[in-house]
Design an enzyme around this catalytic site. Structure first.
Site, PDB file in Angstrom:
ATOM      1  N   GLU A  65      52.927  46.793  56.465  1.00 17.36           N
ATOM      2  CA  GLU A  65      52.218  48.055  56.266  1.00 17.36           C
ATOM      3  C   GLU A  65      51.840  48.729  57.577  1.00 17.36           C
ATOM      4  OE1 GLU A  65      47.600  46.684  55.571  1.00 17.36           O
ATOM      5  OE2 GLU A  65      48.947  46.648  53.862  1.00 17.36           O
ATOM      6  N   HIS A  67      53.972  48.877  60.476  1.00 15.60           N
ATOM      7  CA  HIS A  67      55.121  49.534  61.111  1.00 15.60           C
ATOM      8  C   HIS A  67      56.215  49.919  60.118  1.00 15.60           C
ATOM      9  CE1 HIS A  67      53.335  46.858  64.240  1.00 15.60           C
ATOM     10  NE2 HIS A  67      53.427  47.965  64.940  1.00 15.60           N
TER      11      HIS A  67
END
Length: 176
Positions: A65, A67
């Site tokens: 969540e 990158h």
């Protein structure tokens, strides 16, 4: 597409936005799936079975969540049923429900254990996830092959060191 320096009007990229949306529909389908529906069918014909059930090496791919880069690995799940068992494929499907969402590995581990605990109400749950995160292996520190291991233990796996040790021993035991 423009941000990375590409020409969005180049022939090979014209349909890329549509293809990305189609890929996202598949990659993030876990938002449209309900864990309680996955674990809704159980079986009572267990002949008095009173030990834990373990499925190991459930392969998965998820997305970080932070990158939106993939992480992939294996999940190992055990639960100690009370009277009824769930179909084995359902535990693998449960992993997929949570893996197909933007995640941290820690959160995914906790979500899998909580869903089994809340829905099946077993005597205990053990979840171990081992994964390689591409946000660490192909960018940043670039440490290919480094695995992150997370665990969650509830009930007898939390309270009984022997049950936890057995889980770990079976997970680490010989493969096929």
């Amino acid at each position: 597409i423009s941000y990375i320096g590409e020409d969005p009007d180049r022939e090979g990229l014209l349909d890329t936005p549509r293809r990305v949306i189609e890929a996202y529909d598949e990659l993030y389908r876990g938002y449209r799936e309900c864990p309680s529906e996955v674990l809704d069918r159980t079986f009572g014909e267990t002949a008095g079975y009173d030990d834990f059930v373990l499925i190991r090496e459930i392969a998965f791919t998820s997305h970080c969540e932070h990158h939106m880069m993939p992480f992939h690995g294996t999940a190992h799940i055990a639960y100690a049923p009370v009277d009824r068992v769930v179909g084995l494929s359902k535990l693998a499907r449960l992993v997929d429900v949570f893996a197909h969402r933007l995640q941290t590995q820690e959160h995914m581990t906790a979500q899998i254990a909580a869903a089994i605990e809340d829905i099946l109400k077993p005597r205990g749950v053990a979840v171990m996830i081992e994964a390689e995160h591409t946000c660490m292996s192909v960018r940043g520190v670039s440490k290919h092959g480094a695995l992150t291991v997370t665990t969650r233990f509830t009930g007898l796996f939390h309270d009984d060191p022997g049950a936890q040790a057995r889980f770990m021993s079976v997970v680490r035991g010989p493969t096929r």
